[in-house]
Design a protein around this motif. Sequence first.
Motif, PDB file in Angstrom:
ATOM      1  N   HIS A 342       0.820  -1.203   0.000  1.00 60.32           N
ATOM      2  CA  HIS A 342       0.000   0.000   0.000  1.00 60.32           C
ATOM      3  C   HIS A 342       0.857   1.256   0.000  1.00 60.32           C
ATOM      4  N   LEU A 343       1.945   1.262   0.758  1.00 59.11           N
ATOM      5  CA  LEU A 343       2.807   2.434   0.751  1.00 59.11           C
ATOM      6  C   LEU A 343       3.483   2.593  -0.611  1.00 59.11           C
ATOM      7  N   SER A 344       3.822   1.478  -1.243  1.00 58.32           N
ATOM      8  CA  SER A 344       4.409   1.547  -2.587  1.00 58.32           C
ATOM      9  C   SER A 344       3.417   2.131  -3.577  1.00 58.32           C
ATOM     10  N   THR A 345       2.143   1.736  -3.449  1.00 55.74           N
ATOM     11  CA  THR A 345       1.115   2.295  -4.330  1.00 55.74           C
ATOM     12  C   THR A 345       0.906   3.775  -4.059  1.00 55.74           C
ATOM     13  N   ALA A 346       0.967   4.163  -2.790  1.00 55.90           N
ATOM     14  CA  ALA A 346       0.837   5.591  -2.467  1.00 55.90           C
ATOM     15  C   ALA A 346       1.982   6.390  -3.089  1.00 55.90           C
ATOM     16  N   LEU A 362       7.511  10.075   0.961  1.00 51.19           N
ATOM     17  CA  LEU A 362       7.399   8.623   0.852  1.00 51.19           C
ATOM     18  C   LEU A 362       8.658   8.009   0.258  1.00 51.19           C
ATOM     19  N   ARG A 363       9.233   8.696  -0.720  1.00 52.89           N
ATOM     20  CA  ARG A 363      10.450   8.159  -1.342  1.00 52.89           C
ATOM     21  C   ARG A 363      11.588   8.093  -0.318  1.00 52.89           C
ATOM     22  N   ASP A 364      11.680   9.102   0.527  1.00 52.73           N
ATOM     23  CA  ASP A 364      12.719   9.099   1.548  1.00 52.73           C
ATOM     24  C   ASP A 364      12.554   7.892   2.472  1.00 52.73           C
ATOM     25  N   TYR A 365      11.305   7.606   2.847  1.00 49.09           N
ATOM     26  CA  TYR A 365      11.047   6.443   3.697  1.00 49.09           C
ATOM     27  C   TYR A 365      11.380   5.145   2.969  1.00 49.09           C
ATOM     28  N   VAL A 366      10.950   5.033   1.712  1.00 52.11           N
ATOM     29  CA  VAL A 366      11.204   3.823   0.926  1.00 52.11           C
ATOM     30  C   VAL A 366      12.703   3.562   0.788  1.00 52.11           C
ATOM     31  N   GLU A 367      13.460   4.612   0.524  1.00 51.25           N
ATOM     32  CA  GLU A 367      14.905   4.437   0.357  1.00 51.25           C
ATOM     33  C   GLU A 367      15.564   3.974   1.658  1.00 51.25           C
TER      34      GLU A 367
END
Length: 521
Positions: A342-346, A362-367
């Motif tokens: 879900h976070l990837s979709t967001a 969100l990208r900062d969190y994903v990285e």
Amino acid sequence: MSTRAVPPRETTPAPALNDRALGWLRFIWDKATTPDDWSDQGEPLPWWDRYTAPPMCSFPRFDVHNMAYVLPVMLEATPAWREVYTRIADELVRRYTSFWGAVDWCTLIGPDPGADRYPPAWQAFIPEPLRGRYAVPGWTGNGIEPWGLQPDPCGADGNVFYRGWLNLVLGIRRYVSAEATEHQPIEITGYQSRRFTWTHARIAEFISAQFRSRPQGPHCENTKIWPFCVSATGLGLKLYDALLGTDLSEPVPRWFDYLRRHYMSLTRSGELRTFALYYDPIEERLHSLPGPSVAHGVFPCLLYMYPQDREFSLRIYELAMRRLGWSDPDLSLGRLQADPNHLSTALWMAHEIEDTATEERLRDYVERAYQPRFFGEENDRFAFWFGYDSTWPRGQVNAILMLVESGSPGAWWRIFHQPVPASTSEPRLRGVDYPGIGIRRAYNDMARRVLTIETTAATPSRRGTPTSFTIDRLPAPAEVSVTVDDQDSAGWHVTGGDSLQIDLDIDDHRIQVAFPGGSSR
């Protein structure tokens, strides 16, 4: 959240594929072209993701169709080179139509005898009054009344999540190949390995007829109707119409109206109160997750709904992000333990619509949290690991994030509204020695009459070794001029009435082929 209008189809080329996109392409090429046995006598190799999101999505078919989405996005950077995407798509279709493609429909027959023994984590997917006697999502229940046993997974009353996603994958295959294959026979394996013959056109027509006759939407498992699956099914029709000029998706907007009226609700203050995971028309019961978790019913749908109903998708995206607090710049995402799907979709949605502030957060969190890394013997494959202790990256979740890595904002929308033209007269590359040499960019500027190609060493150990490829559909190949890295090149020769061969080494190069009617500058 600040968003901008959908970017139009640009006359300038899309950005070149970056190293991450090329690394993902290298990995999905491996998965697609490495032989394995998807018949009832075999089993998919373990890198096919049948582990994510149990019990609903833990079938290898979900990895197959998710893997297809990046192909038309990548094509924006290489519209003059299609063969690698076509080969991958062919291998995906072959697996999708196998026994393992429809393994759930072929083996999960009748009521689930284990319905009273589900693990506690699965109980959230079942309405509380029905727990202990009701099949969990993922149990397809072929044979349940009033439909009875239906051996054909594509032609059944239910199982729309099988044929709906098959139609979308077939549309993607037609998109990237530019080949008119909609009337070619397709053999689909069903119950007890019986074979059923369909065509892409017949599948699309069958789905359209179901939408017309069922305003609430066709069902997936017997007896559940999922907005997730139905919206994906509608998107396959939209792509079919975009490619062939038909109007088979005409009844789908009526289903969106039904969804707004019956499958979701808001609180008095305008917050999201319910959003259906599924609706059971036999039990006459809508199941929605409680509290802020209701937003998790929205995210799986966004990828499919957005190209069909942009205004509605933006609205439910904002409602879901606000319900979870993900749009709050003061909230620490690191405390959320968010579902990676879900976070990837967001993140994908924020990127697609140019909600830049949210995308950056969100990208900062994903990285930081999702373990991006190159891997393989030559460190030339790329994926995210998401904290899973696994040998191979999870295909289903990576497939969404790689849309962000592989395309510019608006890329997903453009596939369904402004498809890359499939010209039969523009020069193209073929015979590329992939995965030895990779193509970052390949596009024609027809105003200047220049084909530009950017290459790289897709397999690093082959850097510096000789290779060649063909360019055809040239109006007068003997009259072209070729430059490599801005230097005139003699490393080419005419091979036919409309074709030439370019000889070079495997490395990072920028090649321009100027053909009659214009010149490079």
